[in-house]
Design a protein around this motif. Sequence first.
Motif, PDB file in Angstrom:
ATOM      1  N   ASN A 130       0.850  -1.197   0.000  1.00 15.97           N
ATOM      2  CA  ASN A 130       0.000   0.000   0.000  1.00 15.97           C
ATOM      3  C   ASN A 130       0.886   1.248   0.000  1.00 15.97           C
ATOM      4  OD1 ASN A 130      -2.350   1.484   0.101  1.00 15.97           O
ATOM      5  ND2 ASN A 130      -2.632   1.293   2.327  1.00 15.97           N
ATOM      6  N   ASN A 131       0.495   2.251  -0.755  1.00 10.97           N
ATOM      7  CA  ASN A 131       1.203   3.539  -0.793  1.00 10.97           C
ATOM      8  C   ASN A 131       2.615   3.477  -1.356  1.00 10.97           C
ATOM      9  OD1 ASN A 131      -0.997   4.962   0.382  1.00 10.97           O
ATOM     10  ND2 ASN A 131      -0.406   4.094   2.361  1.00 10.97           N
TER      11      ASN A 131
ATOM     12  N   VAL B 217      -3.947   0.931  -2.290  1.00  9.03           N
ATOM     13  CA  VAL B 217      -4.725  -0.281  -2.546  1.00  9.03           C
ATOM     14  C   VAL B 217      -6.064   0.050  -3.222  1.00  9.03           C
ATOM     15  CG1 VAL B 217      -6.004  -2.098  -1.348  1.00  9.03           C
ATOM     16  CG2 VAL B 217      -3.621  -1.708  -0.800  1.00  9.03           C
TER      17      VAL B 217
HETATM   18  C1  NAG Z   1      -3.744   2.313   2.335  1.00  9.12           C
HETATM   19  O1  NAG Z   1      -3.295   3.624   2.671  1.00  9.12           O
HETATM   20  C2  NAG Z   1      -4.308   4.594   2.737  1.00  9.12           C
HETATM   21  C3  NAG Z   1      -3.665   5.936   3.054  1.00  9.12           C
HETATM   22  O2  NAG Z   1      -2.977   6.412   1.966  1.00  9.12           O
HETATM   23  C4  NAG Z   1      -5.321   4.238   3.802  1.00  9.12           C
HETATM   24  O3  NAG Z   1      -6.385   5.173   3.794  1.00  9.12           O
HETATM   25  C5  NAG Z   1      -5.872   2.842   3.517  1.00  9.12           C
HETATM   26  O4  NAG Z   1      -6.733   2.442   4.567  1.00  9.12           O
HETATM   27  C6  NAG Z   1      -4.746   1.824   3.373  1.00  9.12           C
HETATM   28  N1  NAG Z   1      -5.323   0.560   2.966  1.00  9.12           N
HETATM   29  C7  NAG Z   1      -4.952  -0.625   3.489  1.00  9.12           C
HETATM   30  C8  NAG Z   1      -5.653  -1.828   2.964  1.00  9.12           C
HETATM   31  O5  NAG Z   1      -4.069  -0.707   4.320  1.00  9.12           O
END
Ligand code: NAG
Length: 295
Positions: free
Chosen positions: A167-168, A221
């Motif tokens: 993620n990110n 994601v």
């Molecule tokens: C991924 O990162 C975003 C912040 O950029 C967050 O809002 C989100 O919940 C995260 N998703 C997961 C599946 O960790």
Amino acid sequence: MALRLSLVAVLLLLSAASTTTTTAAPAQAKSDCTDKCGDLTVPYPFGMEKGCYLREEFYIYCDRTTPLPTAYLMKGNVIVTDISLDDGELRILNMVAEDCYEAQGNLPSNSPYWLTLPLPYTISDSKNKFYAVGCDTVAYFQAFRGEDKFSGSGCISICNSLDSVDNNSCSGAGCCQTNIPRGLKNTTVVLISVANHTHIWEFNPCSYAFIAEQGKFNFSVAGLKKQDNSYRLPAILSWAIGKDTDSCDEAQKNKEDFACKANSMCVNGSVGYLCRCLPGYEGNPYHPDGCQGGL
Ligand SMILES: *[C@@H]1O[C@H](CO)[C@@H](O)[C@H](O)[C@H]1NC(C)=O
Ligand SMILES: *[C@@H]1O[C@H](CO)[C@@H](O)[C@H](O)[C@H]1NC(C)=O
Ligand SMILES: *[C@@H]1O[C@H](CO)[C@@H](O)[C@H](O)[C@H]1NC(C)=O
Ligand SMILES: *[C@@H]1O[C@H](CO)[C@@H](O)[C@H](O)[C@H]1NC(C)=O
Ligand SMILES: *[C@@H]1O[C@H](CO)[C@@H](O)[C@H](O)[C@H]1NC(C)=O
């Protein structure tokens, strides 16, 4: 007393004169030409009406039927949001290629994306990257470099579950990126899937690929979900003023259509040449009146 009054008058006149010279905006568009399309300033050699642009390639179509007017490059589907004369760049909103599947692996829509622009436009290699998003995703781009076909470059991202996605971070799991070579034009973005997204369909039914300005796309994601297909991202195009890829030396020999006007100089661009005001002058070096000022 009379002397003192006239001195005050002279001072007032002087200050009035200096405020008018400092507030006079340098000529941007040609005279009698519109220079705004919504928030976009359109300086010459670009223009929106006949006689207002240098050549067909610098024509901007302003669609005023939308609440905020939208500027398109030539008559195409490329939206222009910024024009830089100094750097010879345009910021555009570029389309995204997508390849979507149904749960059974059928292919309901596949929209490869073509960015077909003639010279003087090339994709800035220093300001953009090629990105692909998906978990069953082979993405590449093809283009022309000058008259030669550039066969391709791209990246691959394969993942079996959301747990393995970073993620990110666009680092190869769920999202991949690669550099763009210098001087590409007429680019095609192509997407291929290995298994039609069949085992990952719940969390990733589509692959996406695009060329975008570095730093203007943050992968998360959520990007693996189906996007609205009017999705666009900013990208940077380089432009040059000449009809071909002539550098300054060659362009200066062809005096009759040399584009650098009064008080300006020629600089080599990434492809072709550009003009800049001489030190101490300001304004628009392409404008028929040239650059203004000087002390
Ligand atoms: C991924 O990162 C975003 C912040 O950029 C967050 O809002 C989100 O919940 C995260 N998703 C997961 C599946 O960790
Ligand atoms: C690039 O695209 C433009 C516009 O469609 C076309 O005029 C030109 O011939 C193309 N150039 C090459 C090398 O394919
Ligand atoms: C993917 O879909 C294509 C076209 O619908 C089909 O020809 C191919 O066999 C499918 N491949 C797999 C691995 O499901
Ligand atoms: C991407 O992330 C960076 C750093 O967190 C942030 O500064 C930037 O505004 C984000 N860009 C977009 C388009 O969301
Ligand atoms: C511009 O580029 C040409 C060819 O690459 C080179 O010969 C010339 O010296 C360059 N001129 C300037 C002013 O940088």
